[in-house]
Design a protein around this motif. Structure first.
Motif, PDB file in Angstrom:
ATOM      1  N   LEU A  39       1.045  -1.083  -0.169  1.00 32.13           N
ATOM      2  CA  LEU A  39      -0.018   0.049   0.409  1.00 32.13           C
ATOM      3  C   LEU A  39       0.723   1.054   0.180  1.00 32.13           C
ATOM      4  CD1 LEU A  39      -2.939   1.119  -0.285  1.00 32.13           C
ATOM      5  CD2 LEU A  39      -2.857   1.359   2.680  1.00 32.13           C
ATOM      6  N   LYS A  40       1.976   1.242   0.756  1.00 30.27           N
ATOM      7  CA  LYS A  40       2.727   1.713   0.549  1.00 30.27           C
ATOM      8  C   LYS A  40       3.235   3.284  -0.654  1.00 30.27           C
ATOM      9  CE  LYS A  40       5.685   0.914   4.371  1.00 30.27           C
ATOM     10  NZ  LYS A  40       6.823   1.546   5.396  1.00 30.27           N
ATOM     11  N   CYS A  41       3.908   1.590  -0.962  1.00 27.91           N
ATOM     12  CA  CYS A  41       4.395   1.681  -2.560  1.00 27.91           C
ATOM     13  C   CYS A  41       3.460   2.154  -3.887  1.00 27.91           C
ATOM     14  CB  CYS A  41       5.101   0.489  -3.361  1.00 27.91           C
ATOM     15  SG  CYS A  41       6.268  -0.257  -2.669  1.00 27.91           S
ATOM     16  N   ALA A  42       1.881   1.877  -3.721  1.00 26.56           N
ATOM     17  CA  ALA A  42       0.742   2.327  -4.421  1.00 26.56           C
ATOM     18  C   ALA A  42       0.391   3.297  -4.005  1.00 26.56           C
ATOM     19  CB  ALA A  42      -0.349   1.237  -4.032  1.00 26.56           C
ATOM     20  N   THR A  43       0.499   4.290  -2.787  1.00 29.94           N
ATOM     21  CA  THR A  43       0.083   5.496  -2.444  1.00 29.94           C
ATOM     22  C   THR A  43       1.398   6.662  -3.543  1.00 29.94           C
ATOM     23  OG1 THR A  43      -0.649   4.571  -0.608  1.00 29.94           O
ATOM     24  CG2 THR A  43       0.155   7.291  -0.610  1.00 29.94           C
ATOM     25  N   ARG A  44       2.421   6.023  -3.058  1.00 32.99           N
ATOM     26  CA  ARG A  44       3.699   7.465  -3.223  1.00 32.99           C
ATOM     27  C   ARG A  44       3.234   6.981  -5.408  1.00 32.99           C
ATOM     28  NH1 ARG A  44       6.908   3.146  -0.998  1.00 32.99           N
ATOM     29  NH2 ARG A  44       7.982   4.655   0.907  1.00 32.99           N
ATOM     30  N   GLU A  45       3.295   6.297  -5.475  1.00 26.04           N
ATOM     31  CA  GLU A  45       2.762   6.180  -6.997  1.00 26.04           C
ATOM     32  C   GLU A  45       1.671   7.011  -7.856  1.00 26.04           C
ATOM     33  OE1 GLU A  45       2.118   3.193 -11.250  1.00 26.04           O
ATOM     34  OE2 GLU A  45       3.057   2.301  -8.727  1.00 26.04           O
ATOM     35  N   HIS A  46       0.431   6.597  -7.084  1.00 27.83           N
ATOM     36  CA  HIS A  46      -0.623   7.067  -7.500  1.00 27.83           C
ATOM     37  C   HIS A  46      -0.673   8.928  -7.092  1.00 27.83           C
ATOM     38  CE1 HIS A  46      -5.381   7.484  -7.463  1.00 27.83           C
ATOM     39  NE2 HIS A  46      -4.995   8.777  -6.305  1.00 27.83           N
ATOM     40  N   LEU A  47      -0.658   9.290  -6.257  1.00 23.37           N
ATOM     41  CA  LEU A  47       0.025  10.608  -5.636  1.00 23.37           C
ATOM     42  C   LEU A  47       0.598  11.398  -6.030  1.00 23.37           C
ATOM     43  CD1 LEU A  47      -0.985  10.063  -1.494  1.00 23.37           C
ATOM     44  CD2 LEU A  47      -1.721  10.589  -3.254  1.00 23.37           C
ATOM     45  N   LEU A  48       1.673  10.854  -6.229  1.00 23.64           N
ATOM     46  CA  LEU A  48       2.596  11.817  -7.485  1.00 23.64           C
ATOM     47  C   LEU A  48       1.939  11.829  -8.966  1.00 23.64           C
ATOM     48  CD1 LEU A  48       6.464  10.132  -6.517  1.00 23.64           C
ATOM     49  CD2 LEU A  48       4.970  12.523  -5.937  1.00 23.64           C
ATOM     50  N   ALA A  49       1.618  10.575  -9.586  1.00 22.45           N
ATOM     51  CA  ALA A  49       0.998  10.657 -10.590  1.00 22.45           C
ATOM     52  C   ALA A  49       0.055  11.588 -10.697  1.00 22.45           C
ATOM     53  CB  ALA A  49       0.652   9.196 -11.710  1.00 22.45           C
ATOM     54  N   TRP A  50      -1.428  11.204  -9.422  1.00 19.21           N
ATOM     55  CA  TRP A  50      -2.203  12.760  -9.524  1.00 19.21           C
ATOM     56  C   TRP A  50      -2.113  14.001  -9.870  1.00 19.21           C
ATOM     57  CZ3 TRP A  50      -4.246  16.364  -6.101  1.00 19.21           C
ATOM     58  CH2 TRP A  50      -4.905  17.406  -6.436  1.00 19.21           C
ATOM     59  N   LEU A  51      -0.089  14.377  -8.906  1.00 13.81           N
ATOM     60  CA  LEU A  51      -0.507  15.973  -8.580  1.00 13.81           C
ATOM     61  C   LEU A  51       0.506  15.978  -9.879  1.00 13.81           C
ATOM     62  CD1 LEU A  51       1.499  15.754  -5.104  1.00 13.81           C
ATOM     63  CD2 LEU A  51      -0.324  17.038  -5.716  1.00 13.81           C
ATOM     64  N   ARG A  52       1.227  15.142 -10.857  1.00 13.64           N
ATOM     65  CA  ARG A  52       2.020  15.515 -12.323  1.00 13.64           C
ATOM     66  C   ARG A  52       0.956  15.912 -13.079  1.00 13.64           C
ATOM     67  NH1 ARG A  52       3.228  10.258 -14.137  1.00 13.64           N
ATOM     68  NH2 ARG A  52       1.484  10.141 -15.127  1.00 13.64           N
ATOM     69  N   ASP A  53      -0.292  14.892 -13.449  1.00 10.56           N
ATOM     70  CA  ASP A  53      -1.771  15.580 -14.115  1.00 10.56           C
ATOM     71  C   ASP A  53      -2.220  16.680 -14.408  1.00 10.56           C
ATOM     72  OD1 ASP A  53      -0.266  13.193 -15.426  1.00 10.56           O
ATOM     73  OD2 ASP A  53      -1.886  12.054 -14.187  1.00 10.56           O
ATOM     74  N   HIS A  54      -2.656  16.903 -13.072  1.00  9.56           N
ATOM     75  CA  HIS A  54      -3.449  18.006 -11.714  1.00  9.56           C
ATOM     76  C   HIS A  54      -2.643  19.218 -11.450  1.00  9.56           C
ATOM     77  CE1 HIS A  54      -6.271  14.018 -12.398  1.00  9.56           C
ATOM     78  NE2 HIS A  54      -6.947  15.062 -12.674  1.00  9.56           N
ATOM     79  N   HIS A  55      -1.113  18.962 -11.245  1.00 11.44           N
ATOM     80  CA  HIS A  55      -1.292  20.281 -10.117  1.00 11.44           C
ATOM     81  C   HIS A  55      -0.024  19.936 -10.398  1.00 11.44           C
ATOM     82  CE1 HIS A  55      -5.007  21.352  -8.499  1.00 11.44           C
ATOM     83  NE2 HIS A  55      -4.788  20.429  -8.215  1.00 11.44           N
ATOM     84  N   PRO A  56       1.066  20.224 -11.354  1.00 12.72           N
ATOM     85  CA  PRO A  56       2.557  19.936 -11.510  1.00 12.72           C
ATOM     86  C   PRO A  56       3.282  20.827 -10.933  1.00 12.72           C
ATOM     87  CG  PRO A  56       1.432  20.974 -13.975  1.00 12.72           C
ATOM     88  CD  PRO A  56       0.369  20.310 -12.660  1.00 12.72           C
ATOM     89  N   GLU A  57       2.202  22.093 -10.766  1.00 11.56           N
ATOM     90  CA  GLU A  57       2.994  23.703  -9.970  1.00 11.56           C
ATOM     91  C   GLU A  57       4.147  22.586  -8.472  1.00 11.56           C
ATOM     92  OE1 GLU A  57      -0.790  23.738  -8.731  1.00 11.56           O
ATOM     93  OE2 GLU A  57       0.090  23.073 -10.673  1.00 11.56           O
TER      94      GLU A  57
END
Length: 341
Positions: free
Chosen positions: A314-332
Motif C-alpha cells: 500500500l505504501k508503494c501504491a500510495t506514492r505512485e498514485h499521489l505523485l501521478a495525480w499531482l503530475r497530471d493535475h497540479h504539476p506546480e
C-alpha cells in the motif's frame, strides 16, 4: 521342605503373577487410549515398554518382600544387592525405551504433516542424534548408580565426579559462545520472544522467521536470501518484531512537495485511493503537513493494514498514485529547484 520355604515360594509365585497382571493392565490401557486417539502414535510406541516395565515391577516387589532372599540364608545380602542392581538396570532400560518411543512418535507425526523432504531429513538426523545422546546419558547415569551401590566404589565415584566437574568447568570456558547460544535458544523457545512466521527487523533488514534452533535462527529476506543469526543476538540486542502480539501495522510515507500544493485536495485523493484498496483495513488513515523547510513542505500519509506485507504494497501504491495525480493535475506542486536570476 519346611512350611516357611513353601510360603516364600508361594509369595514368589504371587509376585510373578502380580507382575504379569500389572503388565497386562497397562498394555490394555494403552490399547484403549491408542484407539481413542489414533492420530497420536506415542501410545502404540509406549506398548513396547511392557517388558522392561514388568522387570521393574517384579524386582521392586521382590526387594520389598524379599521372598527370594530369604531362601538363601547365608547369601541373603548378596541376593538383595543383586536384585537392587537388576532393578537399577531395568529402570535405565525402561527410561531408554520411553525416550525412544516419544522421539519416534514425534518424528512420525512430523513426517505426516511436513511436505518438505529436506526438512524431514534434517529432523530425522536431529532426532537420531538426540536419541543416541539420551541413550548414552541414561546408560551413564545407570552405570554410575549401580557403581555407587558398592561401598568400595563410592570414593572412586566421588573422585570421578570431582574430575568431571573440573573438566566441565574447563570445557564450559572453552565453549562459552556455544553454551551461550544454547541457553539463549532455551530463552527464545520458552520465553516466546520470536516464533516461526514472525516478521522481524535484524541488522536493518526485514524478513520472516523461517527456522529456529537452539543455536541459530534463519530469517528469510524479501529477495529469498536467508540471514542466519545466532540466537544469542535476540537475547543480548534490541530487535523489531512486527507480528509478536498483533500483525496489524500502521504504514506511512513522506512526500516533499512545493508550498503551493493543494493539501485538502491531496488528502481527498488519498482517501479515495484507500477506499479502493484491498490492502487498507479501514481502521485509520491520515494526511498532514508533517514539516516545512524554506524550499518545500513535507507531507506524511499514514494508513493501517492487516500485516506488514500489505503495508509495504500500500505504501508503494500510495506514492505512485499521489505523485501521478499531482503530475497530471497540479504539476506546480512537485518539488522544484529554485535558482537566482
Amino acid at each position: 521342605m519346611s512350611w516357611n520355604v513353601i510360603g516364600q515360594l508361594i509369595a514368589l509365585a504371587l509376585t510373578i503373577g502380580l507382575t504379569l497382571l500389572i503388565g497386562w493392565l497397562v498394555d490394555k490401557a494403552l490399547q484403549r487410549v491408542a484407539a481413542r486417539h489414533p492420530e497420536t502414535t506415542v501410545w502404540p510406541m509406549l506398548r513396547r515398554c511392557r517388558i522392561p516395565l514388568q522387570f521393574v515391577v517384579c524386582l521392586a516387589l521382590l526387594l520389598a518382600n524379599a521372598p527370594l532372599a530369604q531362601l538363601f540364608d547365608r547369601h541373603a545380602g548378596d541376593v538383595r544387592h543383586g536384585l537392587l542392581l537388576a532393578l537399577i538396570a531395568s529402570v535405565g532400560w525402561l527410561a531408554e525405551r520411553v525416550v525412544a518411543a516419544v522421539l519416534t512418535a514425534f518424528f512420525s507425526r512430523y513426517q505426516e504433516v511436513a511436505d518438505d523432504p529436506s526438512r524431514v531429513q534434517r529432523v530425522r538426523t536431529q532426532i537420531s542424534l538426540l536419541r543416541r545422546t539420551a541413550s548414552a546419558l541414561v546408560i551413564l547415569v545407570t552405570v554410575g548408580a549401580m557403581l555407587l551401590t558398592f561401598s568400595e566404589m563410592r570414593a572412586v565415584g566421588a573422585s570421578l565426579l570431582a574430575s568431571a566437574g573440573l573438566i566441565g568447568i574447563v570445557a564450559g570456558i572453552a565453549a562459552q559462545s556455544t553454551l551461550g547460544n544454547f541457553f539463549s535458544g532455551l530463552v527464545i523457545a520458552f520465553g516466546d520472544l520470536v516464533r516461526i512466521g514472525d516478521i522481524v527487523v535484524v541488522e536493518q533488514q526485514q524478513g520472516t522467521v523461517e527456522e529456529i534452533t537452539l543455536s541459530y535462527l534463519v530469517v528469510r529476506l524479501w529477495d529469498q536470501r536467508r540471514l542466519v543469526v545466532p540466537v544469542s543476538y535476540f537475547v543480548s540486542r534490541p530487535f523489531e518484531n512486527w507480528t509478536r502480539a498483533d500483525p496489524h501495522t500502521t504504514g506511512w510515507i513522506l512526500l516533499h512537495l512545493d508550498h503551493t500544493t493543494p493539501v485538502p485536495e491531496l488528502r481527498e485523493q488519498f482517501h479515495r485511493l484507500l477506499l479502493d484498496s484491498k490492502e487498507w483495513d479501514g481502521r485509520d488513515w491520515g494526511l498532514v503537513v508533517f514539516d516545512t523547510t524554506p524550499s518545500a513542505i513535507v507531507i506524511r500519509a499514514t494508513m493501517t493494514t492487516r500485516n506488514p506485507d500489505d503495508a509495504f504494497i500500500l505504501k508503494c501504491a500510495t506514492r505512485e498514485h499521489l505523485l501521478a495525480w499531482l503530475r497530471d493535475h497540479h504539476p506546480e506542486a512537485l518539488p522544484r529547484v529554485r535558482t537566482a536570476g
